[in-house]
Design a protein around this motif. Structure first.
Motif, PDB file in Angstrom:
ATOM      1  N   PHE A  85       1.914  28.514  46.956  1.00  0.00           N
ATOM      2  CA  PHE A  85       0.956  27.402  46.515  1.00  0.00           C
ATOM      3  C   PHE A  85       0.002  26.690  47.376  1.00  0.00           C
ATOM      4  N   LEU A  86      -0.254  27.396  48.682  1.00  0.00           N
ATOM      5  CA  LEU A  86      -0.921  26.689  49.620  1.00  0.00           C
ATOM      6  C   LEU A  86      -2.444  27.055  49.528  1.00  0.00           C
ATOM      7  N   GLY A  87      -2.615  27.865  48.645  1.00  0.00           N
ATOM      8  CA  GLY A  87      -4.229  28.683  48.595  1.00  0.00           C
ATOM      9  C   GLY A  87      -4.408  29.816  49.185  1.00  0.00           C
ATOM     10  N   TYR A  88      -5.193  30.644  48.565  1.00  0.00           N
ATOM     11  CA  TYR A  88      -5.415  31.923  49.124  1.00  0.00           C
ATOM     12  C   TYR A  88      -6.312  32.058  50.421  1.00  0.00           C
ATOM     13  N   PRO A  89      -6.414  32.377  51.522  1.00  0.00           N
ATOM     14  CA  PRO A  89      -5.350  33.800  51.631  1.00  0.00           C
ATOM     15  C   PRO A  89      -3.910  33.309  52.283  1.00  0.00           C
ATOM     16  N   GLN A  90      -3.568  32.270  52.321  1.00  0.00           N
ATOM     17  CA  GLN A  90      -2.539  31.848  53.225  1.00  0.00           C
ATOM     18  C   GLN A  90      -1.237  32.155  52.363  1.00  0.00           C
ATOM     19  N   THR A  91      -1.456  31.938  50.894  1.00  0.00           N
ATOM     20  CA  THR A  91      -0.348  32.248  49.968  1.00  0.00           C
ATOM     21  C   THR A  91      -0.945  32.997  48.859  1.00  0.00           C
ATOM     22  N   PRO A  92      -0.086  33.479  47.979  1.00  0.00           N
ATOM     23  CA  PRO A  92      -0.722  34.485  46.787  1.00  0.00           C
ATOM     24  C   PRO A  92      -1.395  33.589  45.816  1.00  0.00           C
ATOM     25  N   PHE A  93      -1.206  32.524  45.480  1.00  0.00           N
ATOM     26  CA  PHE A  93      -1.694  31.696  44.463  1.00  0.00           C
ATOM     27  C   PHE A  93      -2.471  30.345  45.078  1.00  0.00           C
ATOM     28  N   THR A  94      -3.240  29.827  44.217  1.00  0.00           N
ATOM     29  CA  THR A  94      -4.024  28.830  44.595  1.00  0.00           C
ATOM     30  C   THR A  94      -3.485  27.436  44.881  1.00  0.00           C
ATOM     31  N   SER A  95      -3.965  26.446  45.385  1.00  0.00           N
ATOM     32  CA  SER A  95      -3.234  25.155  45.988  1.00  0.00           C
ATOM     33  C   SER A  95      -2.759  24.275  44.366  1.00  0.00           C
ATOM     34  N   CYS A  96      -1.521  23.770  44.829  1.00  0.00           N
ATOM     35  CA  CYS A  96      -1.158  22.732  43.793  1.00  0.00           C
ATOM     36  C   CYS A  96      -1.997  21.637  43.656  1.00  0.00           C
ATOM     37  N   TYR A  97      -2.841  21.435  44.608  1.00  0.00           N
ATOM     38  CA  TYR A  97      -3.664  20.139  44.547  1.00  0.00           C
ATOM     39  C   TYR A  97      -5.232  20.330  44.263  1.00  0.00           C
ATOM     40  N   SER A  98      -5.874  19.481  43.458  1.00  0.00           N
ATOM     41  CA  SER A  98      -7.246  19.683  43.228  1.00  0.00           C
ATOM     42  C   SER A  98      -7.930  19.145  44.260  1.00  0.00           C
ATOM     43  N   PRO A  99      -9.219  18.871  44.462  1.00  0.00           N
ATOM     44  CA  PRO A  99     -10.095  18.631  45.338  1.00  0.00           C
ATOM     45  C   PRO A  99     -10.045  17.054  45.692  1.00  0.00           C
ATOM     46  N   ASP A 100      -9.707  16.337  44.741  1.00  0.00           N
ATOM     47  CA  ASP A 100      -9.442  14.847  44.846  1.00  0.00           C
ATOM     48  C   ASP A 100      -7.924  14.518  45.339  1.00  0.00           C
ATOM     49  N   LYS A 101      -7.052  15.594  45.635  1.00  0.00           N
ATOM     50  CA  LYS A 101      -5.716  15.488  45.990  1.00  0.00           C
ATOM     51  C   LYS A 101      -4.857  15.222  45.240  1.00  0.00           C
ATOM     52  N   SER A 102      -5.128  15.031  43.789  1.00  0.00           N
ATOM     53  CA  SER A 102      -4.290  15.017  42.789  1.00  0.00           C
ATOM     54  C   SER A 102      -3.316  16.138  42.391  1.00  0.00           C
ATOM     55  N   LEU A 103      -2.184  16.231  41.863  1.00  0.00           N
ATOM     56  CA  LEU A 103      -1.470  17.261  41.632  1.00  0.00           C
ATOM     57  C   LEU A 103      -1.997  17.727  40.401  1.00  0.00           C
ATOM     58  N   ARG A 104      -2.196  19.230  40.478  1.00  0.00           N
ATOM     59  CA  ARG A 104      -2.824  19.648  39.084  1.00  0.00           C
ATOM     60  C   ARG A 104      -1.847  19.940  38.061  1.00  0.00           C
ATOM     61  N   GLU A 105      -2.352  19.961  36.853  1.00  0.00           N
ATOM     62  CA  GLU A 105      -1.576  19.909  35.555  1.00  0.00           C
ATOM     63  C   GLU A 105      -0.672  20.950  35.504  1.00  0.00           C
ATOM     64  N   TRP A 106      -1.187  22.433  35.718  1.00  0.00           N
ATOM     65  CA  TRP A 106      -0.398  23.464  35.840  1.00  0.00           C
ATOM     66  C   TRP A 106       0.906  23.205  36.537  1.00  0.00           C
ATOM     67  N   ALA A 107       0.563  22.428  37.868  1.00  0.00           N
ATOM     68  CA  ALA A 107       1.718  22.642  39.155  1.00  0.00           C
ATOM     69  C   ALA A 107       2.830  21.390  38.312  1.00  0.00           C
ATOM     70  N   VAL A 108       2.293  20.460  37.681  1.00  0.00           N
ATOM     71  CA  VAL A 108       3.228  19.630  37.132  1.00  0.00           C
ATOM     72  C   VAL A 108       4.266  20.536  36.090  1.00  0.00           C
ATOM     73  N   THR A 109       3.646  21.304  35.300  1.00  0.00           N
ATOM     74  CA  THR A 109       4.285  22.175  34.177  1.00  0.00           C
ATOM     75  C   THR A 109       5.161  22.692  34.875  1.00  0.00           C
ATOM     76  N   LEU A 110       4.933  23.611  35.910  1.00  0.00           N
ATOM     77  CA  LEU A 110       5.716  24.343  36.607  1.00  0.00           C
ATOM     78  C   LEU A 110       6.865  23.719  37.287  1.00  0.00           C
ATOM     79  N   ARG A 111       6.615  22.445  37.638  1.00  0.00           N
ATOM     80  CA  ARG A 111       7.931  21.838  37.905  1.00  0.00           C
ATOM     81  C   ARG A 111       8.786  21.289  36.943  1.00  0.00           C
TER      82      ARG A 111
END
Length: 485
Positions: A371-397
């Motif tokens: 979850f570092l973001g494409y193309p580094q990793t298969p999925f998008t980053s866990c963080y939104s542009p304002d540097k806050s943790l995305r809701e789906w990332a919290v849900t996965l945790r």
């Protein structure tokens, strides 16, 4: 004055002990982004945004791995995730190793002595000796002709065979999550013995509910503080139990420790012991962070000697004090209910403080690989542009916490689970792979004795792993079937 001393102690611990113990989780990112380095003029660039690199930095490293044709630059410190430019001493490195192998699971050592007798005592000593040597072999794999060519366990594995490093990461993730699961089982066992009106599954769910807050952990400094108080509680409860056991020295009978052994239980005992000595994943980074890496072998030897002595003493004292009444958690053997509740509650607090460390490590490991973001990793980053943790990332945790709860509910058997995990990931990380990598990488410079030594460790590790998985699984199935009947 006292508060200042306490704050200084905590700051030193955060800087030199706990933060440094976490540095091996950031093994995926080999290229250092430009924003992480100081400019050539000495000015510092801005801190990296979380969606690019919100990882655990190597906390006492003066240099970051760079391509050979790229000038090496010092790392700038950031807000809680940055690196310290000050390397650690051999004593601080020894504390890191001790912090890894002297965990909460020593409460299960007296039951190991009860089950295995002198064979268990011998296993504690033998495993310490082997783990020391495989740690030395692993560090030797970092060097070629006296020059360090590799920096992490994964780089060693990938040099052995390209892509093999993913197996190291898989074993690491398995061990971290298994540690979280065992903490839930242990806390539930302790609470049920204090308040039997609530069954073990009920206590697991209550404990897990309190641990859901770990899903929001995103600051290494908070984890470090929790680890600091965890160490304090660890020292307190060990001191209490040792003093209590020593008060019954007149009643000890060493003849109660026998050589009788059920061969079916030996692999489980060995797995338990191996699980308590697994520290090899972070040893390469730890050696690289030392002021004088030449002191690493001596540091590793004495830290394992100290660990072996303490484990043997604690296991034997617990069994000699309680004999056949020894329980899976030594504190549950206490006859005085009020005293038992007090000690158990301290251990429960310790379990709650211990859980965030491996959980946070597992989250970082998953994030850095997925979850570092494409193309580094298969999925998008866990963080939104304002540097806050995305809701789906919290849900996965949160789902990850619930996953540890689900497994704990499915296999709520401490000794058997520790044995199974130790026989799978412990033997791989601490026995087989270090010797295998050393034999392959250093084969041209090894004499016949060294080759036979590596081969003997590989053979023994494979035997322990295969037989241990089989017998530990059988023990676990028997425990499950006896609970259902």
């Amino acid at each position: 004055m006292a508060s200042n001393r306490f704050q200084n102690l905590q700051n030193w611990t955060n800087k030199h002990v706990f933060s440094n113990s976490l540095d091996y989780w950031n093994q995926e990112l080999h290229d250092v982004p430009s924003y992480q380095n100081q400019s050539a003029t000495g000015g510092e660039e801005s801190n990296p945004p979380p969606d690019r690199l919100e990882t655990i930095e190597e906390s006492s490293v003066t240099e970051q791995p760079q391509p050979e044709d790229t000038p090496k630059q010092e790392l700038a410190e950031d807000d809680g995730h940055g690196a310290s430019s000050e390397p650690i001493s051999a004593l601080q490195a020894a504390w890191n190793v001790t912090n890894a192998i002297q965990g909460m699971f020593i409460v299960g050592l007296p039951i190991a002595v009860k089950i295995g007798g002198w064979w268990s005592v011998g296993a504690m000593i033998a495993v310490a000796y082997i783990c020391y040597w495989t740690g030395v072999l692993l560090i030797e794999c970092l060097y070629e002709d006296g020059v360090k060519k590799r920096k992490t366990y994964r780089e060693i594995a990938d040099f052995y065979k390209p892509g093999f490093g993913k197996w190291v990461l898989a074993a690491q993730l398995t061990e971290l999550l298994s540690t979280c699961i065992i903490y839930l089982v242990l806390a539930a066992d302790l609470l049920q013995s204090c308040f039997p009106s609530v069954d073990k599954p009920g206590w697991m769910m209550i404990v897990s509910a309190s641990l859901l807050t770990c899903s929001f952990l995103d600051d290494l400094q908070i984890v470090s503080r929790l680890s600091f108080f965890n160490a304090i509680s660890h020292l307190i409860v060990n001191l209490i139990m040792l003093i209590y056991c020593l008060s019954f020295v007149s009643q000890w009978s060493f003849s109660s420790i026998t050589f009788a052994l059920n061969i079916n239980t030996l692999p489980t005992i060995v797995g338990m012991v191996v699980f308590g000595y697994t520290s090899h994943i972070f040893l390469p980074n730890l050696e690289g962070n030392m002021k004088n890496p030449s002191e690493f072998n001596m540091m590793l030897k004495w830290s394992h000697i100290a660990a072996a002595v303490f484990k043997v003493v604690f296991g034997m004292l617990g069994f000699l004090t309680f004999g056949e009444l020894t329980q899976q958690e030594i504190s549950n053997s206490l006859p005085n209910q009020s005293f038992k509740i007090l000690v158990n509650l301290i251990l429960v607090v310790k379990a709650l403080l211990s859980y965030p460390l491996p959980f946070y490590a597992a989250v970082q490991l998953l994030k850095n690989n997925l979850f570092l973001g494409y193309p580094q990793t298969p999925f998008t980053s866990c963080y939104s542009p304002d540097k806050s943790l995305r809701e789906w990332a919290v849900t996965l945790r949160i789902i990850l916490v619930l996953f540890t709860l689900f497994v704990a509910l499915s296999v709520p058997y401490l000794v058997e689970l520790m044995g199974l995990v130790g026989n799978i990931t412990g033997t791989m990380l601490s026995f087989i792979w270090p010797a295998l990598f050393h034999l392959h990488i250093k084969q041209k410079g090894l004499n016949n004795f060294d080759k036979r030594f590596d081969q003997a460790i590989i053979t023994m590790g494979c035997s322990v792993c295969i037989s241990g998985v089989y017998f530990s699984s059988m023990e676990l199935l028997r425990a499950i079937n006896s609970a259902d009947s």
